[in-house]
Design a protein around this motif. Structure first.
Motif, PDB file in Angstrom:
ATOM      1  N   VAL A  79       0.834  -1.209   0.000  1.00 51.47           N
ATOM      2  CA  VAL A  79       0.000   0.000   0.000  1.00 51.47           C
ATOM      3  C   VAL A  79       0.870   1.260   0.000  1.00 51.47           C
ATOM      4  CG1 VAL A  79      -1.748   1.296   1.280  1.00 51.47           C
ATOM      5  CG2 VAL A  79      -1.881  -1.193   1.177  1.00 51.47           C
ATOM      6  N   PHE A  80       1.713   1.396   1.001  1.00 51.49           N
ATOM      7  CA  PHE A  80       2.447   2.652   1.195  1.00 51.49           C
ATOM      8  C   PHE A  80       3.523   2.855   0.127  1.00 51.49           C
ATOM      9  CE2 PHE A  80       4.724   5.357   4.637  1.00 51.49           C
ATOM     10  CZ  PHE A  80       4.382   6.493   3.925  1.00 51.49           C
ATOM     11  N   TRP A  81       4.455   1.923   0.064  1.00 56.53           N
ATOM     12  CA  TRP A  81       5.586   2.058  -0.866  1.00 56.53           C
ATOM     13  C   TRP A  81       5.112   2.047  -2.318  1.00 56.53           C
ATOM     14  CZ3 TRP A  81      10.537  -1.538  -0.614  1.00 56.53           C
ATOM     15  CH2 TRP A  81      11.552  -0.947  -1.369  1.00 56.53           C
ATOM     16  N   PHE A  82       4.169   1.152  -2.633  1.00 58.74           N
ATOM     17  CA  PHE A  82       3.676   1.060  -4.006  1.00 58.74           C
ATOM     18  C   PHE A  82       2.958   2.344  -4.431  1.00 58.74           C
ATOM     19  CE2 PHE A  82       0.630  -0.593  -7.245  1.00 58.74           C
ATOM     20  CZ  PHE A  82       1.577  -0.975  -8.186  1.00 58.74           C
ATOM     21  N   SER A  83       2.269   2.991  -3.490  1.00 54.77           N
ATOM     22  CA  SER A  83       1.606   4.256  -3.814  1.00 54.77           C
ATOM     23  C   SER A  83       2.625   5.348  -4.132  1.00 54.77           C
ATOM     24  CB  SER A  83       0.710   4.696  -2.650  1.00 54.77           C
ATOM     25  OG  SER A  83       1.486   5.041  -1.507  1.00 54.77           O
ATOM     26  N   LEU A  84       3.764   5.326  -3.439  1.00 56.61           N
ATOM     27  CA  LEU A  84       4.831   6.286  -3.742  1.00 56.61           C
ATOM     28  C   LEU A  84       5.402   6.053  -5.139  1.00 56.61           C
ATOM     29  CD1 LEU A  84       6.773   6.245  -0.338  1.00 56.61           C
ATOM     30  CD2 LEU A  84       5.138   7.953  -1.122  1.00 56.61           C
ATOM     31  N   ILE A  85       5.563   4.773  -5.496  1.00 58.83           N
ATOM     32  CA  ILE A  85       6.078   4.438  -6.819  1.00 58.83           C
ATOM     33  C   ILE A  85       5.097   4.866  -7.900  1.00 58.83           C
ATOM     34  CG2 ILE A  85       6.701   2.508  -8.347  1.00 58.83           C
ATOM     35  CD1 ILE A  85       7.736   1.039  -5.869  1.00 58.83           C
ATOM     36  N   LEU A  86       3.802   4.620  -7.675  1.00 55.06           N
ATOM     37  CA  LEU A  86       2.784   5.022  -8.650  1.00 55.06           C
ATOM     38  C   LEU A  86       2.772   6.535  -8.848  1.00 55.06           C
ATOM     39  CD1 LEU A  86      -0.312   2.770  -7.812  1.00 55.06           C
ATOM     40  CD2 LEU A  86       1.160   2.666  -9.823  1.00 55.06           C
ATOM     41  N   PHE A  87       2.876   7.271  -7.733  1.00 55.42           N
ATOM     42  CA  PHE A  87       2.852   8.731  -7.834  1.00 55.42           C
ATOM     43  C   PHE A  87       4.077   9.252  -8.577  1.00 55.42           C
ATOM     44  CE2 PHE A  87       4.139  12.879  -6.153  1.00 55.42           C
ATOM     45  CZ  PHE A  87       3.003  13.632  -6.441  1.00 55.42           C
ATOM     46  N   GLU A  88       5.248   8.710  -8.218  1.00 58.83           N
ATOM     47  CA  GLU A  88       6.495   9.251  -8.745  1.00 58.83           C
ATOM     48  C   GLU A  88       6.756   8.829 -10.189  1.00 58.83           C
ATOM     49  OE1 GLU A  88       9.508  11.845  -8.346  1.00 58.83           O
ATOM     50  OE2 GLU A  88       8.194  11.311  -6.655  1.00 58.83           O
ATOM     51  N   TYR A  89       6.411   7.584 -10.525  1.00 57.34           N
ATOM     52  CA  TYR A  89       6.809   7.047 -11.829  1.00 57.34           C
ATOM     53  C   TYR A  89       5.648   6.815 -12.806  1.00 57.34           C
ATOM     54  CZ  TYR A  89      11.195   6.268  -9.411  1.00 57.34           C
ATOM     55  OH  TYR A  89      12.357   6.449  -8.690  1.00 57.34           O
ATOM     56  N   VAL A  90       4.400   7.012 -12.336  1.00 54.71           N
ATOM     57  CA  VAL A  90       3.252   6.839 -13.229  1.00 54.71           C
ATOM     58  C   VAL A  90       2.430   8.122 -13.316  1.00 54.71           C
ATOM     59  CG1 VAL A  90       1.128   5.544 -13.669  1.00 54.71           C
ATOM     60  CG2 VAL A  90       3.136   4.364 -12.753  1.00 54.71           C
ATOM     61  N   LEU A  91       1.974   8.608 -12.158  1.00 51.71           N
ATOM     62  CA  LEU A  91       1.083   9.774 -12.172  1.00 51.71           C
ATOM     63  C   LEU A  91       1.798  11.044 -12.633  1.00 51.71           C
ATOM     64  CD1 LEU A  91      -1.698  10.947 -11.545  1.00 51.71           C
ATOM     65  CD2 LEU A  91      -0.937  11.314  -9.180  1.00 51.71           C
ATOM     66  N   ILE A  92       2.959  11.326 -12.062  1.00 50.44           N
ATOM     67  CA  ILE A  92       3.686  12.545 -12.423  1.00 50.44           C
ATOM     68  C   ILE A  92       4.105  12.547 -13.896  1.00 50.44           C
ATOM     69  CG2 ILE A  92       5.843  13.814 -12.026  1.00 50.44           C
ATOM     70  CD1 ILE A  92       3.722  14.413  -9.969  1.00 50.44           C
ATOM     71  N   SER A  94       2.683  10.971 -16.327  1.00 48.70           N
ATOM     72  CA  SER A  94       1.459  11.043 -17.129  1.00 48.70           C
ATOM     73  C   SER A  94       0.922  12.463 -17.187  1.00 48.70           C
ATOM     74  CB  SER A  94       0.396  10.102 -16.546  1.00 48.70           C
ATOM     75  OG  SER A  94       0.839   8.772 -16.547  1.00 48.70           O
ATOM     76  N   LEU A  95       0.913  13.148 -16.051  1.00 50.36           N
ATOM     77  CA  LEU A  95       0.451  14.543 -16.026  1.00 50.36           C
ATOM     78  C   LEU A  95       1.377  15.446 -16.826  1.00 50.36           C
ATOM     79  CD1 LEU A  95      -0.645  14.886 -12.272  1.00 50.36           C
ATOM     80  CD2 LEU A  95      -2.126  14.701 -14.278  1.00 50.36           C
ATOM     81  N   ASN A  96       2.661  15.185 -16.719  1.00 54.89           N
ATOM     82  CA  ASN A  96       3.631  15.969 -17.501  1.00 54.89           C
ATOM     83  C   ASN A  96       3.415  15.761 -19.009  1.00 54.89           C
ATOM     84  OD1 ASN A  96       5.816  17.569 -18.164  1.00 54.89           O
ATOM     85  ND2 ASN A  96       7.317  15.968 -17.799  1.00 54.89           N
ATOM     86  N   TYR A  97       3.203  14.515 -19.398  1.00 56.12           N
ATOM     87  CA  TYR A  97       2.963  14.207 -20.808  1.00 56.12           C
ATOM     88  C   TYR A  97       1.669  14.868 -21.291  1.00 56.12           C
ATOM     89  CZ  TYR A  97       1.751  11.463 -24.936  1.00 56.12           C
ATOM     90  OH  TYR A  97       1.394  11.087 -26.208  1.00 56.12           O
ATOM     91  N   LEU A  98       0.608  14.795 -20.453  1.00 53.07           N
ATOM     92  CA  LEU A  98      -0.677  15.397 -20.824  1.00 53.07           C
ATOM     93  C   LEU A  98      -0.565  16.904 -20.966  1.00 53.07           C
ATOM     94  CD1 LEU A  98      -3.699  14.803 -21.274  1.00 53.07           C
ATOM     95  CD2 LEU A  98      -4.046  15.156 -18.814  1.00 53.07           C
ATOM     96  N   LEU A  99       0.173  17.544 -20.073  1.00 52.69           N
ATOM     97  CA  LEU A  99       0.355  18.993 -20.131  1.00 52.69           C
ATOM     98  C   LEU A  99       1.113  19.398 -21.392  1.00 52.69           C
ATOM     99  CD1 LEU A  99       0.006  21.709 -18.601  1.00 52.69           C
ATOM    100  CD2 LEU A  99       2.238  21.269 -17.570  1.00 52.69           C
ATOM    101  N   MET A 100       2.132  18.616 -21.732  1.00 53.38           N
ATOM    102  CA  MET A 100       2.908  18.927 -22.935  1.00 53.38           C
ATOM    103  C   MET A 100       2.096  18.707 -24.208  1.00 53.38           C
ATOM    104  SD  MET A 100       5.662  20.153 -21.843  1.00 53.38           S
ATOM    105  CE  MET A 100       6.577  20.245 -20.305  1.00 53.38           C
ATOM    106  N   ARG A 101       1.183  17.738 -24.172  1.00 56.94           N
ATOM    107  CA  ARG A 101       0.323  17.506 -25.325  1.00 56.94           C
ATOM    108  C   ARG A 101      -0.677  18.636 -25.521  1.00 56.94           C
ATOM    109  NH1 ARG A 101       1.036  13.915 -29.312  1.00 56.94           N
ATOM    110  NH2 ARG A 101      -1.234  13.483 -29.398  1.00 56.94           N
ATOM    111  N   ILE A 102      -1.118  19.209 -24.396  1.00 59.76           N
ATOM    112  CA  ILE A 102      -2.111  20.297 -24.490  1.00 59.76           C
ATOM    113  C   ILE A 102      -1.451  21.616 -24.853  1.00 59.76           C
ATOM    114  CG2 ILE A 102      -3.782  21.653 -23.150  1.00 59.76           C
ATOM    115  CD1 ILE A 102      -4.345  19.110 -21.529  1.00 59.76           C
ATOM    116  N   LEU A 103      -0.378  21.962 -24.165  1.00 62.68           N
ATOM    117  CA  LEU A 103       0.254  23.277 -24.361  1.00 62.68           C
ATOM    118  C   LEU A 103       1.424  23.225 -25.331  1.00 62.68           C
ATOM    119  CD1 LEU A 103       0.246  24.593 -20.666  1.00 62.68           C
ATOM    120  CD2 LEU A 103      -1.427  25.053 -22.475  1.00 62.68           C
ATOM    121  N   GLY A 104       1.901  21.983 -25.618  1.00 67.43           N
ATOM    122  CA  GLY A 104       3.045  21.867 -26.508  1.00 67.43           C
ATOM    123  C   GLY A 104       4.358  22.151 -25.793  1.00 67.43           C
TER     124      GLY A 104
END
Length: 326
Positions: A79-92, A94-104
């Motif tokens: 739960v704890f460690w895996f959530s940190l991995i998801l946030f750091e290596y999946v969510l962040i 993904s959000l960075n990629y989405l932002l770059m796709r929208i704003l270029g």
């Protein structure tokens, strides 16, 4: 220090390292031994109850050591460690990629992400990491105690009941103060407050190894009635063994860069060291020279407690006089 003493110190150190790893082996048969002993004790109590015609409530518990360790792994790792991995290596990402796709790939996108990234980390830390960290600390404490109780009951039977609860409470509080101050001492040595250069990292590792040994053995020593001063003196006198015992865990927990990840690793592996400490027989009297690493924090703890008690004695007469006047 002669050659024989040096050889004895090395042997004690290696024995400590080996003993610390035995918990990972004992784990696979400890529950079976507990269940066998529990069945025998129930049978004996049943026969005794028939003779005396009395039915006393049984305090015998079945083995749940493996279950508790799996729960520690699930909470801290799954739960704890895996959530940190998801946030750091999946969510962040993904959000960075989405932002770059929208704003270029523009200056605006870079500026927005520069401000958004720390804000996301801060929000995630405040709403998830801190609450889960505190909850896991509380739950881990209960599970660690349960594991220690089961392991001790399997090897030594029921622990004696402490009649002097105030003395037991004072010993526990004083132990927590010393351990907290010792952590600050470890940090001070580790970040190079002492002019030892890279040697300070080695000294810090020795400190942590001694502290982890105290953590692991304290469950057993408290149950057999050892007071804090005796526990600390025993570790400082037989430092070679206890540095070796705590070294594997201190090395593993020092590898992660994040304190939170290090705490997760500690919570996953520490139950194995509790089991190892319960079954270990420390090597003693290998060296006449003790290693008084706890001397400074003991002095500080005594000063804090003395000042607190002095203030309490100064306040209480004034308070009682005010009550009398009223």
């Amino acid at each position: 220090m002669d050659v024989n003493t040096i050889i004895a110190i090395i042997r004690a150190f290696l024995k400590g390292c080996i003993d610390s790893l035995k918990g990972s082996i004992s784990l696979f048969y400890l529950d079976r031994k507990i269940n066998e002993k529990a069945a025998y004790e129930r049978k004996k109590q049943s026969e005794l109850g028939k003779r005396k015609k009395s039915h006393q409530p049984s305090q015998i518990k079945d083995g749940k050591v493996l279950t508790r360790i799996l729960q520690c792994c699930g909470l801290n790792g799954g739960v704890f460690w895996f959530s940190l991995i998801l946030f750091e290596y999946v969510l962040i990402p993904s959000l960075n990629y989405l932002l770059m796709r929208i704003l270029g790939q523009s200056t605006i996108a870079t500026t927005v992400w520069t401000w958004s990234r720390p804000l996301l980390s801060l929000t995630f830390g405040a709403l998830w990491v801190v609450p889960i960290f505190l909850i896991s600390k509380l739950v881990n404490t209960l599970w660690f105690q349960d594991i220690a109780d089961s392991a001790f009951w399997c090897t030594a039977g029921k622990a004696p009941f402490f009649t002097n609860l105030s003395k037991f409470f004072a010993d526990t509080v004083f132990s927590l103060i010393i351990q907290s101050l010792f952590l600050f001492q470890v940090i001070a040595v580790g970040i190079g407050f002492l002019p030892f250069g890279h040697l300070s990292q080695v000294i810090s590792l020795i400190h942590i190894s001694m502290l982890y040994s105290l953590y692991a053995f304290e469950y057993k020593w408290c149950k057999i009635g050892w007071e804090l001063h005796k526990r600390l003196l025993f570790i400082e006198t037989n430092w070679a063994y206890f540095i070796g015992f705590g070294l594997p865990l201190s090395i593993i927990t020092a590898l992660p860069q994040s304190y939170v990840v290090s705490a997760c690793v500690f919570s996953i592996l520490f139950p194995l060291f509790i089991i190892s400490a319960n079954e270990a027989k420390p090597v003693t009297k290998v060296c006449d020279t003790s290693l008084p690493l706890f001397k400074v924090v003991i002095a500080l703890s005594n000063a804090i407690c003395n000042k607190t008690l002095k203030r309490a004695t100064l306040i209480s007469p004034n308070t009682s006089q005010k009550k009398i006047k009223r």
